[in-house]
Scaffold this motif. Structure first.
Motif, mmCIF file in Angstrom:
data_model
loop_
_atom_site.group_PDB
_atom_site.id
_atom_site.type_symbol
_atom_site.label_atom_id
_atom_site.label_comp_id
_atom_site.label_asym_id
_atom_site.label_seq_id
_atom_site.Cartn_x
_atom_site.Cartn_y
_atom_site.Cartn_z
ATOM 1 N N GLU A 149 0.827 -1.212 0.000
ATOM 2 C CA GLU A 149 0.000 0.000 0.000
ATOM 3 C C GLU A 149 0.861 1.262 0.000
ATOM 4 O O GLU A 149 0.461 2.289 -0.537
ATOM 5 N N ALA A 150 2.052 1.154 0.592
ATOM 6 C CA ALA A 150 2.948 2.316 0.581
ATOM 7 C C ALA A 150 3.618 2.489 -0.777
ATOM 8 O O ALA A 150 4.047 3.579 -1.130
ATOM 9 N N SER A 151 3.700 1.399 -1.565
ATOM 10 C CA SER A 151 4.451 1.446 -2.816
ATOM 11 C C SER A 151 3.620 1.898 -4.001
ATOM 12 O O SER A 151 4.170 2.302 -5.016
ATOM 13 N N SER A 152 2.306 1.769 -3.898
ATOM 14 C CA SER A 152 1.490 2.131 -5.048
ATOM 15 C C SER A 152 0.142 2.671 -4.609
ATOM 16 O O SER A 152 -0.466 2.186 -3.656
ATOM 17 N N GLU A 153 -0.335 3.688 -5.332
ATOM 18 C CA GLU A 153 -1.671 4.221 -5.101
ATOM 19 C C GLU A 153 -2.689 3.325 -5.785
ATOM 20 O O GLU A 153 -3.878 3.395 -5.510
ATOM 21 N N ASP A 154 -2.183 2.510 -6.695
ATOM 22 C CA ASP A 154 -3.062 1.815 -7.622
ATOM 23 C C ASP A 154 -3.090 0.318 -7.339
ATOM 24 O O ASP A 154 -3.002 -0.489 -8.261
ATOM 25 N N VAL A 155 -3.179 -0.036 -6.080
ATOM 26 C CA VAL A 155 -3.183 -1.454 -5.749
ATOM 27 C C VAL A 155 -4.236 -1.727 -4.672
ATOM 28 O O VAL A 155 -4.483 -0.897 -3.799
ATOM 29 N N GLN A 156 -4.901 -2.878 -4.795
ATOM 30 C CA GLN A 156 -5.812 -3.316 -3.746
ATOM 31 C C GLN A 156 -5.211 -4.560 -3.117
ATOM 32 O O GLN A 156 -4.872 -5.510 -3.815
ATOM 33 N N VAL A 157 -5.090 -4.545 -1.811
ATOM 34 C CA VAL A 157 -4.478 -5.678 -1.123
ATOM 35 C C VAL A 157 -5.464 -6.220 -0.090
ATOM 36 O O VAL A 157 -6.070 -5.446 0.642
ATOM 37 N N GLU A 158 -5.648 -7.510 -0.068
ATOM 38 C CA GLU A 158 -6.455 -8.106 0.985
ATOM 39 C C GLU A 158 -5.668 -9.228 1.650
ATOM 40 O O GLU A 158 -4.996 -10.013 0.977
ATOM 41 N N VAL A 159 -5.745 -9.300 2.975
ATOM 42 C CA VAL A 159 -5.094 -10.370 3.732
ATOM 43 C C VAL A 159 -6.182 -11.303 4.245
ATOM 44 O O VAL A 159 -7.134 -10.853 4.884
ATOM 45 N N LEU A 160 -6.078 -12.582 3.962
ATOM 46 C CA LEU A 160 -7.081 -13.545 4.432
ATOM 47 C C LEU A 160 -6.419 -14.694 5.194
ATOM 48 O O LEU A 160 -5.375 -15.191 4.795
ATOM 49 N N ASP A 161 -7.048 -15.081 6.290
ATOM 50 C CA ASP A 161 -6.647 -16.288 7.010
ATOM 51 C C ASP A 161 -7.732 -17.328 6.776
ATOM 52 O O ASP A 161 -8.757 -17.332 7.453
ATOM 53 N N LEU A 162 -7.523 -18.185 5.794
ATOM 54 C CA LEU A 162 -8.578 -19.141 5.438
ATOM 55 C C LEU A 162 -8.733 -20.240 6.474
ATOM 56 O O LEU A 162 -9.778 -20.862 6.553
ATOM 57 N N PHE A 163 -7.704 -20.485 7.254
ATOM 58 C CA PHE A 163 -7.850 -21.486 8.320
ATOM 59 C C PHE A 163 -8.897 -21.016 9.322
ATOM 60 O O PHE A 163 -9.753 -21.760 9.758
ATOM 61 N N LYS A 164 -8.796 -19.752 9.655
ATOM 62 C CA LYS A 164 -9.731 -19.177 10.614
ATOM 63 C C LYS A 164 -11.144 -19.174 10.022
ATOM 64 O O LYS A 164 -12.118 -19.469 10.699
ATOM 65 N N ILE A 165 -11.219 -18.805 8.752
ATOM 66 C CA ILE A 165 -12.530 -18.725 8.113
ATOM 67 C C ILE A 165 -13.151 -20.113 7.965
ATOM 68 O O ILE A 165 -14.327 -20.315 8.227
ATOM 69 N N CYS A 166 -12.350 -21.089 7.567
ATOM 70 C CA CYS A 166 -12.903 -22.411 7.259
ATOM 71 C C CYS A 166 -13.112 -23.258 8.500
ATOM 72 O O CYS A 166 -14.028 -24.054 8.562
ATOM 73 N N TYR A 167 -12.227 -23.090 9.452
ATOM 74 C CA TYR A 167 -12.268 -24.039 10.555
ATOM 75 C C TYR A 167 -12.580 -23.371 11.884
ATOM 76 O O TYR A 167 -12.574 -24.032 12.915
ATOM 77 N N GLY A 168 -12.872 -22.076 11.832
ATOM 78 C CA GLY A 168 -13.298 -21.302 13.001
ATOM 79 C C GLY A 168 -12.893 -21.894 14.329
ATOM 80 O O GLY A 168 -11.741 -21.834 14.724
ATOM 81 N N LYS A 169 -13.876 -22.468 14.998
ATOM 82 C CA LYS A 169 -13.635 -22.970 16.347
ATOM 83 C C LYS A 169 -12.605 -24.093 16.368
ATOM 84 O O LYS A 169 -11.818 -24.186 17.291
ATOM 85 N N VAL A 170 -12.674 -24.944 15.341
ATOM 86 C CA VAL A 170 -11.721 -26.054 15.285
ATOM 87 C C VAL A 170 -10.307 -25.490 15.245
ATOM 88 O O VAL A 170 -9.406 -25.951 15.931
ATOM 89 N N ASN A 171 -10.167 -24.442 14.445
ATOM 90 C CA ASN A 171 -8.867 -23.807 14.301
ATOM 91 C C ASN A 171 -8.398 -23.217 15.636
ATOM 92 O O ASN A 171 -7.246 -23.361 16.021
ATOM 93 N N ASP A 172 -9.345 -22.590 16.356
ATOM 94 C CA ASP A 172 -8.993 -22.060 17.678
ATOM 95 C C ASP A 172 -8.536 -23.195 18.581
ATOM 96 O O ASP A 172 -7.588 -23.066 19.334
ATOM 97 N N TRP A 173 -9.262 -24.296 18.455
ATOM 98 C CA TRP A 173 -8.941 -25.447 19.280
ATOM 99 C C TRP A 173 -7.550 -25.968 18.944
ATOM 100 O O TRP A 173 -6.732 -26.216 19.819
ATOM 101 N N VAL A 174 -7.288 -26.090 17.653
ATOM 102 C CA VAL A 174 -5.969 -26.565 17.212
ATOM 103 C C VAL A 174 -4.881 -25.629 17.740
ATOM 104 O O VAL A 174 -3.874 -26.066 18.265
ATOM 105 N N THR A 175 -5.138 -24.315 17.630
ATOM 106 C CA THR A 175 -4.160 -23.343 18.106
ATOM 107 C C THR A 175 -3.925 -23.520 19.600
ATOM 108 O O THR A 175 -2.805 -23.495 20.080
#
Ligand code: ZN
Ligand code: ZN
Length: 665
Positions: free
Chosen positions: A27-53
């Motif tokens: 985001e600092a390097s370009s005005e013309d970029v869209q960046v998204e950060v996703l944690d798919l483990f958290k999204i897919c496995y929610g509670k299970v993922n918390d449990w694993v953690t």
């Protein structure tokens, strides 16, 4: 507009730090970029993922050797592959995301994603995006990192690069740009903190790990050393902080005790020596800050590589028990800090504070498409980022603005950091957000309350708080079209509810000393153009609501002074405020994600801070609304990798469970 998707995981070794550092770099390097950060483990496995953690952390804490073996087993790819077969949910969600969002590049900071992407494109044609990997391991590089294809691997140092090349990864694919710490290290690297060191004392930073809280004795011993200053960071643990403050009371002139802070880059860059566990993120940050390191705890398996790295680069030492640690610090400081200087010297060549910017530049160049992209597909997960420079420009028409003027962050007792809160409200389309962390009187009250006061913003961090919000204001406007205001909630707690008051100061430009009485505070808030609002002024029904009735009991004096009274606070609604026709506001008193489902204010005015404040003062064109997630609810949820499903799950909390948590309201 280039679209970059970064995939991360909340467990393990520095994956999130790399993901968010790289996002900031892009985001600092370009005005013309869209960046998204996703944690798919958290999204897919929610509670299970918390449990694993949880299990993972428990295992690491209790049975480090067992964990080391598990880690070894994981290194055999065939077993991992079998595990991966169960990742079908993750696969189908990632497939959907990739198809609908059409990114130019996908960057993974966790090796599992490369495997999943390989599976998705196994039977199809070539994948339609560049795929790159940020390797967060040093030296002991787990082979899963390169078992599945990736166009490029960004690695933290030359040593790691050599290992991967030796293991058969083509040399031209391995790029030792350094670990992508936040670009703030780069901004700070020019300064050397010499002003701080006018007293000639060495500045030691002691980072207490959550797993190892018995640091009292060693800190006493360190303080016996001549000519040192100590900064102790306790993380989000008010009790521990309280203990450390009490313990170091007598030497306040050379010991600073901090709770949770977002100024780690500043702290590390001004330090001569850092004592910490061998966590991936903190070791890389210390290297970026050119701060020599003594490691006092190593989790077998995944953190061993970090410890070896420090030793092999000659930038510090490993000393895992108190006696060894004390001896190591002694050795580093003797002969006028000869060893310390050697470490510092070695750091010069291994430090890459600009790594995130370099990697960003490379990614942007690599993923640039030669011809304009075929139509803008529904950007799905990518938020619309408007390029508007000033709030004043182009907003003259009246519109209905969704606002929340009472929210808390980690600076006091909230669960999210300021940037996380901004993202949380931003993706939900809010027009105005005011952050109002608790500020208590500096004069500490006796007994129980002193513990509570560690849940409030420390006066010593007030400038940092204003600075961070100032920085986020620009980002909130640029990325979400959202006005961010700096505010404070002044806790004036007496011994009874009738002598207690919480006062909100909204849109403050400079700190206000909380020791003043309420009337002076209100005048000082007004003097800088801010609003003074009575926070939860009436009886609260909710389990942990704090009853603060002083202002209500003294209406004759305060009605003429205050700009508004909260008519609703989270789930509570105060009928008497309406019956008395007092100017009103409704706020969520947000402390954690599920508090979003609460009362909010709607204003019909220009989208500009001054217009918003004027609208509240006049208290016309104002109404309240009970917020629920809009249709397409999954979209914001996908964007919040730091949240578990539990955090967002519904507005009804279990009262028994709630009471175990501490919150000032
Ligand atoms: Zn309050
Ligand atoms: Zn509050």
């Amino acid at each position: 507009m280039q679209k970059i998707l970064i995939l991360t995981a909340g467990f393990g070794n520095g994956h999130n730090a790399a993901a968010f550092g790289l996002r900031d770099g892009l985001e600092a390097s370009s005005e013309d970029v869209q960046v998204e950060v996703l944690d798919l483990f958290k999204i897919c496995y929610g509670k299970v993922n918390d449990w694993v953690t949880q299990v993972y952390l428990g295992m690491v804490g209790l049975m480090p050797r067992v964990w080391a073996e598990v880690y070894q087993v994981l290194d055999r790819t065939s077993i991992l592959e079998k595990q991966m077969m169960h990742f079908t949910r993750l696969k189908s969600i990632l497939e959907d995301i990739l198809k609908s969002s059409d990114p130019d590049a996908v960057v993974s900071t966790h090796p599992a994603y490369n495997y999943v992407i390989e599976q998705i494109y196994k039977d199809h044609s070539k994948r339609p995006f560049s795929q790159m990997t940020v390797v967060t391991d040093s030296i002991s590089v787990n082979s899963v990192w390169y078992a599945s294809p990736s166009d490029y691997y960004f690695v933290p140092n030359r040593l790691t690069a050599d290992i991967m090349i030796k293991a058969g990864v083509p040399m031209e694919k391995v790029l030792p740009f350094g670990f992508p710490v936040t670009p703030r290290f780069c901004e700070l690297s020019g300064r050397n903190g010499s002003a701080d060191r006018a007293d000639g004392r060495k500045h030691i930073v002691y980072i207490i790990n959550t797993g190892k809280k018995k640091a009292g004795r060693i800190i006493d011993q360190l303080l016996e050393l001549p000519n040192i200053r100590l900064t102790i960071t306790c993380g989000a643990d008010p009790k521990l902080k309280g203990k450390m403050l009490a313990r170091t009371e007598a030497v306040r002139d050379r010991v600073r005790v901090l709770g949770w802070t977002s100024q780690m880059p500043e702290i590390l860059c001004s330090s001569d020596l850092v004592i910490t566990k061998a966590g991936g993120a903190v070791i890389q940050e210390a290297i970026a800050a050119r701060a020599p390191i003594i490691i006092n705890q190593v989790i077998p398996g995944q953190e061993e590589g970090n410890a070896k790295l420090v030793e092999q680069l000659g930038i510090g030492a490993v000393a895992v028990d108190d006696d060894a640690l004390l001896a190591a610090v002694h050795e580093a400081l003797e002969d006028d800090g000869r060893l310390l200087s050697q470490w510092k010297q070695a750091l010069e060549s291994h430090s890459h504070p600009d790594a995130a910017l370099q990697i960003a530049k490379f990614i942007l160049h690599e993923s640039e498409s030669p011809e304009p992209r075929s139509g803008e597909k529904s950007a799905a997960i990518f938020s619309t980022r408007k390029i508007v420079t000033q709030p004043a420009a182009g907003y003259s028409e009246k519109r209905t603005l969704l606002c929340d003027f009472h929210t808390h962050t980690k600076y006091s007792d909230g669960k999210l950091t300021v940037p996380e809160l901004v993202d949380f409200y931003g993706v939900r389309g809010f027009d105005c957000l005011c952050v109002t962390d608790h500020l208590a009187e500096k004069r500490r009250m006796v007994g129980k309350l002193s513990n509570l006061s560690n849940l409030t913003l420390p006066w010593g961090q007030i400038d940092e708080y204003f600075e961070v919000l100032e920085r986020e204001k620009k980002r909130a406007w640029k990325k979400y079209d959202m006005i961010l205001m700096t505010g404070l909630e002044f806790n004036k707690d007496g011994w009874s509810k009738k002598s207690s008051a919480h006062l909100l100061g909204l849109d403050l430009k400079t700190p206000v000393n909380p020791d003043h009485d309420l009337k002076t505070l209100i005048h000082l808030i007004h003097a800088q153009g801010g609003l003074a609002v009575a926070s939860h002024p009436h009886e609260m029904k909710s389990v942990w609501g704090k009853n603060t009735l002083f202002l209500w009991e003294n209406q004759d004096e305060f009605v003429p002074l205050l700009d508004a009274w909260e008519i609703a606070n989270r789930d509570d609604i105060f009928n008497p405020v309406g019956l008395k026709r007092l100017p009103f506001l409704a706020n969520s008193d947000f402390h954690k994600p599920k508090h979003i489902y609460s009362w909010k204010t709607l204003l019909s005015c220009e989208k500009h801070p001054e217009a918003i404040k004027q609208c509240i003062r006049r208290n016309r064109d104002i109404s309240i609304t009970l917020y629920r997630e809009p249709v397409g609810e999954a979209v914001p949820r996908l964007r919040e990798p730091w949240l578990s499903e539990m955090d967002l799950g519904g507005s009804h909390r279990d009262p028994a469970q709630s009471r175990t948590e501490l919150e000032v309201a």
